[in-house]
Design a protein around this motif. Structure first.
Motif, PDB file in Angstrom:
ATOM      1  N   ILE A 214     -28.493 -81.049 -10.552  1.00 29.97           N
ATOM      2  CA  ILE A 214     -27.891 -82.355 -10.790  1.00 29.97           C
ATOM      3  C   ILE A 214     -26.438 -82.331 -10.345  1.00 29.97           C
ATOM      4  CG2 ILE A 214     -27.462 -84.175 -12.491  1.00 29.97           C
ATOM      5  CD1 ILE A 214     -29.526 -81.182 -13.541  1.00 29.97           C
ATOM      6  N   CYS A 215     -26.003 -83.400  -9.686  1.00 29.51           N
ATOM      7  CA  CYS A 215     -24.586 -83.575  -9.368  1.00 29.51           C
ATOM      8  C   CYS A 215     -24.180 -84.969  -9.810  1.00 29.51           C
ATOM      9  CB  CYS A 215     -24.312 -83.377  -7.882  1.00 29.51           C
ATOM     10  SG  CYS A 215     -22.549 -83.502  -7.463  1.00 29.51           S
ATOM     11  N   ASN A 216     -23.454 -85.046 -10.918  1.00 26.83           N
ATOM     12  CA  ASN A 216     -22.996 -86.314 -11.472  1.00 26.83           C
ATOM     13  C   ASN A 216     -21.496 -86.465 -11.303  1.00 26.83           C
ATOM     14  OD1 ASN A 216     -25.447 -87.368 -12.489  1.00 26.83           O
ATOM     15  ND2 ASN A 216     -25.299 -86.090 -14.319  1.00 26.83           N
ATOM     16  N   SER A 217     -21.047 -87.692 -11.396  1.00 21.62           N
ATOM     17  CA  SER A 217     -19.602 -87.939 -11.446  1.00 21.62           C
ATOM     18  C   SER A 217     -19.117 -87.634 -12.857  1.00 21.62           C
ATOM     19  CB  SER A 217     -19.287 -89.387 -11.060  1.00 21.62           C
ATOM     20  OG  SER A 217     -20.018 -90.305 -11.855  1.00 21.62           O
ATOM     21  N   PHE A 218     -18.247 -86.642 -12.956  1.00 21.88           N
ATOM     22  CA  PHE A 218     -17.634 -86.284 -14.223  1.00 21.88           C
ATOM     23  C   PHE A 218     -16.633 -87.369 -14.617  1.00 21.88           C
ATOM     24  CE2 PHE A 218     -16.563 -81.944 -16.321  1.00 21.88           C
ATOM     25  CZ  PHE A 218     -17.471 -82.221 -17.318  1.00 21.88           C
ATOM     26  N   PHE A 219     -15.698 -87.655 -13.719  1.00 26.90           N
ATOM     27  CA  PHE A 219     -14.687 -88.684 -13.919  1.00 26.90           C
ATOM     28  C   PHE A 219     -14.495 -89.443 -12.616  1.00 26.90           C
ATOM     29  CE2 PHE A 219     -13.492 -84.962 -16.497  1.00 26.90           C
ATOM     30  CZ  PHE A 219     -13.623 -85.501 -17.770  1.00 26.90           C
ATOM     31  N   VAL A 220     -14.127 -90.720 -12.725  1.00 25.16           N
ATOM     32  CA  VAL A 220     -13.869 -91.554 -11.551  1.00 25.16           C
ATOM     33  C   VAL A 220     -12.598 -92.352 -11.802  1.00 25.16           C
ATOM     34  CG1 VAL A 220     -14.724 -93.388 -10.052  1.00 25.16           C
ATOM     35  CG2 VAL A 220     -16.339 -91.756 -11.065  1.00 25.16           C
ATOM     36  N   GLY A 221     -11.614 -92.239 -10.879  1.00 24.09           N
ATOM     37  CA  GLY A 221     -10.390 -92.998 -11.041  1.00 24.09           C
ATOM     38  C   GLY A 221      -9.460 -92.858  -9.852  1.00 24.09           C
ATOM     39  N   ARG A 222      -8.675 -93.923  -9.585  1.00 28.17           N
ATOM     40  CA  ARG A 222      -7.694 -93.932  -8.492  1.00 28.17           C
ATOM     41  C   ARG A 222      -8.311 -93.568  -7.151  1.00 28.17           C
ATOM     42  NH1 ARG A 222      -3.508 -96.965  -9.441  1.00 28.17           N
ATOM     43  NH2 ARG A 222      -4.987 -97.911 -10.847  1.00 28.17           N
ATOM     44  N   GLY A 223      -9.595 -93.883  -6.961  1.00 23.16           N
ATOM     45  CA  GLY A 223     -10.248 -93.615  -5.688  1.00 23.16           C
ATOM     46  C   GLY A 223     -10.826 -92.218  -5.558  1.00 23.16           C
ATOM     47  N   TYR A 224     -10.837 -91.439  -6.662  1.00 22.00           N
ATOM     48  CA  TYR A 224     -11.400 -90.089  -6.657  1.00 22.00           C
ATOM     49  C   TYR A 224     -12.631 -90.032  -7.556  1.00 22.00           C
ATOM     50  CZ  TYR A 224      -6.966 -88.458  -4.625  1.00 22.00           C
ATOM     51  OH  TYR A 224      -5.880 -88.263  -3.814  1.00 22.00           O
ATOM     52  N   ALA A 225     -13.517 -89.100  -7.236  1.00 22.18           N
ATOM     53  CA  ALA A 225     -14.695 -88.857  -8.074  1.00 22.18           C
ATOM     54  C   ALA A 225     -14.880 -87.347  -8.236  1.00 22.18           C
ATOM     55  CB  ALA A 225     -15.945 -89.478  -7.446  1.00 22.18           C
ATOM     56  N   ASP A 226     -14.825 -86.881  -9.483  1.00 21.12           N
ATOM     57  CA  ASP A 226     -15.022 -85.460  -9.782  1.00 21.12           C
ATOM     58  C   ASP A 226     -16.498 -85.099  -9.750  1.00 21.12           C
ATOM     59  OD1 ASP A 226     -12.495 -84.459 -10.072  1.00 21.12           O
ATOM     60  OD2 ASP A 226     -12.433 -84.599 -12.250  1.00 21.12           O
ATOM     61  N   LEU A 227     -16.820 -83.970  -9.102  1.00 23.88           N
ATOM     62  CA  LEU A 227     -18.191 -83.481  -9.073  1.00 23.88           C
ATOM     63  C   LEU A 227     -18.481 -82.621 -10.303  1.00 23.88           C
ATOM     64  CD1 LEU A 227     -17.233 -83.634  -5.904  1.00 23.88           C
ATOM     65  CD2 LEU A 227     -19.335 -82.341  -5.502  1.00 23.88           C
ATOM     66  N   ASP A 228     -19.635 -82.831 -10.901  1.00 28.62           N
ATOM     67  CA  ASP A 228     -20.146 -81.964 -11.963  1.00 28.62           C
ATOM     68  C   ASP A 228     -21.543 -81.525 -11.545  1.00 28.62           C
ATOM     69  OD1 ASP A 228     -20.550 -80.616 -14.381  1.00 28.62           O
ATOM     70  OD2 ASP A 228     -21.353 -82.415 -15.367  1.00 28.62           O
ATOM     71  N   ILE A 229     -21.647 -80.291 -11.050  1.00 24.15           N
ATOM     72  CA  ILE A 229     -22.921 -79.789 -10.513  1.00 24.15           C
ATOM     73  C   ILE A 229     -23.525 -78.765 -11.467  1.00 24.15           C
ATOM     74  CG2 ILE A 229     -24.076 -78.636  -8.587  1.00 24.15           C
ATOM     75  CD1 ILE A 229     -21.960 -79.618  -6.733  1.00 24.15           C
ATOM     76  N   VAL A 230     -24.780 -78.973 -11.807  1.00 26.09           N
ATOM     77  CA  VAL A 230     -25.508 -78.053 -12.682  1.00 26.09           C
ATOM     78  C   VAL A 230     -26.868 -77.770 -12.052  1.00 26.09           C
ATOM     79  CG1 VAL A 230     -26.553 -77.717 -14.951  1.00 26.09           C
ATOM     80  CG2 VAL A 230     -24.377 -78.935 -14.761  1.00 26.09           C
ATOM     81  N   THR A 231     -27.238 -76.498 -11.975  1.00 26.35           N
ATOM     82  CA  THR A 231     -28.566 -76.119 -11.503  1.00 26.35           C
ATOM     83  C   THR A 231     -29.246 -75.277 -12.578  1.00 26.35           C
ATOM     84  OG1 THR A 231     -27.857 -76.124  -9.186  1.00 26.35           O
ATOM     85  CG2 THR A 231     -29.900 -74.962  -9.708  1.00 26.35           C
ATOM     86  N   VAL A 232     -30.445 -75.660 -12.940  1.00 30.30           N
ATOM     87  CA  VAL A 232     -31.206 -74.917 -13.945  1.00 30.30           C
ATOM     88  C   VAL A 232     -31.423 -73.493 -13.431  1.00 30.30           C
ATOM     89  CG1 VAL A 232     -33.391 -74.804 -15.208  1.00 30.30           C
ATOM     90  CG2 VAL A 232     -32.295 -77.026 -14.769  1.00 30.30           C
ATOM     91  N   GLU A 233     -31.274 -72.520 -14.309  1.00 26.77           N
ATOM     92  CA  GLU A 233     -31.240 -71.115 -13.897  1.00 26.77           C
ATOM     93  C   GLU A 233     -32.438 -70.703 -13.050  1.00 26.77           C
ATOM     94  OE1 GLU A 233     -30.386 -66.701 -15.847  1.00 26.77           O
ATOM     95  OE2 GLU A 233     -30.495 -68.477 -17.129  1.00 26.77           O
ATOM     96  N   GLU A 234     -33.629 -71.144 -13.412  1.00 25.56           N
ATOM     97  CA  GLU A 234     -34.817 -70.703 -12.681  1.00 25.56           C
ATOM     98  C   GLU A 234     -34.892 -71.269 -11.256  1.00 25.56           C
ATOM     99  OE1 GLU A 234     -38.684 -72.683 -13.853  1.00 25.56           O
ATOM    100  OE2 GLU A 234     -37.419 -73.323 -15.549  1.00 25.56           O
ATOM    101  N   TYR A 235     -34.052 -72.266 -10.959  1.00 28.85           N
ATOM    102  CA  TYR A 235     -34.078 -72.883  -9.632  1.00 28.85           C
ATOM    103  C   TYR A 235     -32.851 -72.542  -8.791  1.00 28.85           C
ATOM    104  CZ  TYR A 235     -37.802 -75.654 -11.738  1.00 28.85           C
ATOM    105  OH  TYR A 235     -38.960 -76.052 -12.368  1.00 28.85           O
TER     106      TYR A 235
END
Length: 283
Positions: free
Chosen positions: A185-206
């Motif tokens: 999964i890659c979600n936006s952690f925070f969004v502001g002033r034209g920026y978007a923070d990446l929050d990437i999580v991969t389940v261990e078995e994958y």
């Protein structure tokens, strides 16, 4: 400290110029994309500000000296009732952070983060990504997937986004699924002033199948199509995350300090050991 009304949040923007990294979590509050509060020493032309978001990330900025405000900040930080179960404290300069650290009565640990700058040319010249394995599907996060992720993977997203609808309106994300279960999964952690923070999580078995690169790439393409700059940061000791950032076209910018308080000391100890901090004691 004076708490600004939402209509006054932008008054603190002059304090956030020429920083060594982009505090997107603070921008998200100022832009009212995500909930939080803004405290200042003066409503009209503030010289000091403490920006806090509901997720527990705080940003302290100062352009002048105001001892009364700094005393109020220290008092706020020392009162556990002001925090859920942890906080991350960032500052506009390392000197300011270290000054606060000395006054926090040994309650925090000093961590180091790595910031990155997105390089479009490097992203455009990435090596061809691995094809999506059979039985896996790549999808954009919708309200149903958001609730599923929050309930099954990360309940803290309740603090990041007040509802699935707010996430759909203000944020975005992409995920790889297998048999209707999350793989990466890659979600936006925070969004502001034209920026978007990446929050990437991969389940261990994958892991080690290139799935994080696929979701991260989908996220970045979304940014480019919506006039957003993807933003990446991680613990300076997280080599796996640093390698992924490089693979996605980010260039390491610098390291910067932060202070971390958590009510559970065992969580602090585990984190320090995981990322190879030599000093495992409270600073």
């Amino acid at each position: 400290m004076i708490e600004l009304s939402k209509e006054e949040y932008a008054n603190v923007l002059p304090l956030l110029k020429n920083l060594a990294y982009e505090p997107v979590f603070a921008y998200s509050v100022i832009d009212q994309n995500q909930s939080g509060k803004v405290f200042v020493d003066s409503s009209v032309n503030p010289t000091c500000s403490l920006i806090i978001n509901s997720y527990g990330q705080y940003f302290l900025a100062r352009s002048g000296d105001n001892e009364r405000f700094m005393n109020d900040v220290v008092g706020f930080l020392l009162n556990d009732q002001n925090h859920s179960n942890y906080y991350d404290l960032y500052a506009s300069t390392p000197e300011l952070l270290f000054q606060i650290s000395e006054r926090l009565a040994g309650k925090t640990v000093l961590l180091h983060r790595s910031s990155f700058t997105f390089d479009l040319s490097k992203f455009q010249h990435l090596k061809t990504l691995n094809a999506l394995p059979e039985q896996f599907v790549l999808e954009r996060m919708d309200d149903t997937l958001f609730d599923k992720y929050k309930n099954e993977m990360d309940s803290s997203y309740d603090s990041l986004w007040s509802s699935a609808q707010q996430f759909m309106d203000r944020g975005f994300g992409y995920c790889v699924l297998k048999d209707d279960h999350f793989a990466s999964i890659c979600n936006s952690f925070f969004v502001g002033r034209g920026y978007a923070d990446l929050d990437i999580v991969t389940v261990e078995e994958y892991r080690n199948q290139g799935l994080a690169s696929l979701t991260g790439t989908a996220f970045i393409k979304h940014c480019l199509n919506h006039n957003l700059v993807p933003n990446y940061n991680c613990d300076a000791g997280n080599q796996r995350s640093i390698q992924l950032a490089t693979k996605l076209g980010f260039v390491k910018n610098n390291n910067y300090p932060m202070l971390w308080w958590h009510q559970d000391q065992s969580i602090i100890s585990d984190y320090l050991q995981r990322f190879n901090y030599s000093n495992h004691s409270i600073e």
